[in-house]
Design a protein around this motif. Structure first.
Motif, mmCIF file in Angstrom:
data_model
loop_
_atom_site.group_PDB
_atom_site.id
_atom_site.type_symbol
_atom_site.label_atom_id
_atom_site.label_comp_id
_atom_site.label_asym_id
_atom_site.label_seq_id
_atom_site.Cartn_x
_atom_site.Cartn_y
_atom_site.Cartn_z
ATOM 1 N N ILE A 147 63.808 7.539 25.406
ATOM 2 C CA ILE A 147 62.762 7.823 24.431
ATOM 3 C C ILE A 147 61.951 9.056 24.845
ATOM 4 O O ILE A 147 61.019 9.460 24.134
ATOM 5 N N THR A 198 60.434 12.503 25.115
ATOM 6 C CA THR A 198 60.272 13.440 24.001
ATOM 7 C C THR A 198 61.113 14.716 24.165
ATOM 8 O O THR A 198 61.566 15.280 23.172
ATOM 9 N N PHE A 213 55.498 12.234 18.471
ATOM 10 C CA PHE A 213 55.470 10.944 17.774
ATOM 11 C C PHE A 213 54.045 10.574 17.391
ATOM 12 O O PHE A 213 53.068 11.079 17.951
ATOM 13 N N GLN A 264 57.907 5.847 17.192
ATOM 14 C CA GLN A 264 58.733 5.260 18.239
ATOM 15 C C GLN A 264 58.978 3.782 17.949
ATOM 16 O O GLN A 264 58.117 3.098 17.395
ATOM 17 N N ILE A 268 63.814 5.836 17.679
ATOM 18 C CA ILE A 268 62.786 6.451 16.832
ATOM 19 C C ILE A 268 63.178 6.315 15.362
ATOM 20 O O ILE A 268 64.346 6.077 15.038
#
Length: 312
Positions: A70, A72, A129, A176, A199
């Motif tokens: 996850i 970024t 996010f 997310q 996501i």
């Protein structure tokens, strides 16, 4: 006077040619509008009908699937790779040439060159996010040192900064998945439907960089320009410099100093935000105005030293 059919045909062809040239010679307003319209269809490229990301993980030659992080930076790079064919299609459709950076850390992510005029447009891809309602976590918009200040430099940039007609940001905002995946689990290809997307719910936007910039650096001890964290302002280009204009944005960030930068120069920071920037500029204007006549007289002496000697 009658016009022959062949002459009518040539006239029509000339008008058509002029029309084609006009269409292909994109300026910064036209490419901004064209990109804003183009990104409206990007959800179909990277998301399912339910809004989930189509990427589930990485696959090896044995058809094992490892769930994607996850992180970024990882997410941003994968999104960029997914969209490269779409950017190439956009370029061809609009008579542009798409160039990717020679090295990974070069600015910008995409260079579009107008085939009719040679005008260059910088497009940087940024993603983040949603942190809370109408707030993003954070987004940085590139360095305010290096090529940003030395605008003739070609270090870490595809072309010199001042050779670009526009500096645009193509942004991706997403949510997310709150259900944290177990990255220790390895799936096989038949189990791909069991893997949750990390996501979802993407929102794309394109704005001039200055319109979404804040008057604060990005998070941490960084020399990057920060973006507004308000989601509506980000998507609609309503940041703090949007009304002030690009000239003030450029001037503010070209001479901005962090605490460490000022300490290294052994000087007091001239300003820290827009309020102190205004005060700093105002002090300079007041001093210059007060000594306007002296400055003009000294300038004349400096530029005409022979006349000054004669007068003495």
């Amino acid at each position: 006077m009658k016009i022959k059919f062949s002459e009518k045909l040539n006239l029509a062809n000339s008008e058509t040619l002029i029309s084609i040239i006009y269409f292909c010679a994109m300026n910064k307003e036209q490419i901004l509008k064209a990109l804003q319209e183009e990104v409206e269809g990007f959800n179909k490229i990277i998301a399912t009908d339910k809004g989930d990301w189509i990427v589930k993980g990485f696959i090896d030659i044995y058809k094992n699937i490892y769930t994607i992080s996850i992180d970024t930076k990882v997410v941003s790079k994968v999104i960029e790779l997914l969209l490269i064919p779409a950017f190439e299609t956009f370029a061809i459709k609009n008579n542009l040439t798409l160039e990717l950076p020679a090295q990974q850390n070069f600015y910008p992510d995409l260079t579009f060159i107008c085939n009719a005029t040679g005008a260059k447009f910088a497009v940087d891809i940024k993603s983040t996010f949603i942190d809370s309602e109408n707030k993003i976590k954070s987004m940085t918009l590139g360095a305010f040192t290096g090529y940003f200040r030395n605008r003739q430099s070609t270090k870490n940039i595809s072309y010199s900064y001042n050779s670009y007609s526009a500096h645009l940001v193509l942004g991706v905002v997403y949510k997310q998945n709150k259900e944290k995946l177990n990255e220790k689990v390895i799936y096989n290809l038949d189990e791909i439907d069991k893997i949750e997307s990390v996501i979802k719910d993407f929102q794309f936007f394109v704005q001039p960089k200055y319109k979404i910039a804040s008057a604060s650096p990005g998070s941490g001890n960084t020399k990057n320009i920060g973006a507004t964290t308000n989601l509506d302002s980000l998507i609609n280009g309503k940041g703090i410099f949007s009304d002030l204009g690009e000239d003030i944005y450029n001037d503010f960030w070209m001479y901005y100093l962090t605490v460490d930068m000022a300490k290294a120069l052994e000087i007091v920071r001239p300003y820290m935000n827009l309020k102190t920037y205004l005060e700093y500029k105002q002090r300079g204007i007041d001093v210059l105005t007060k000594h306007k006549d002296e400055i003009n007289a000294l300038n004349e002496i400096e530029n005409n030293p022979e006349e000054s000697d004669i007068n003495e």
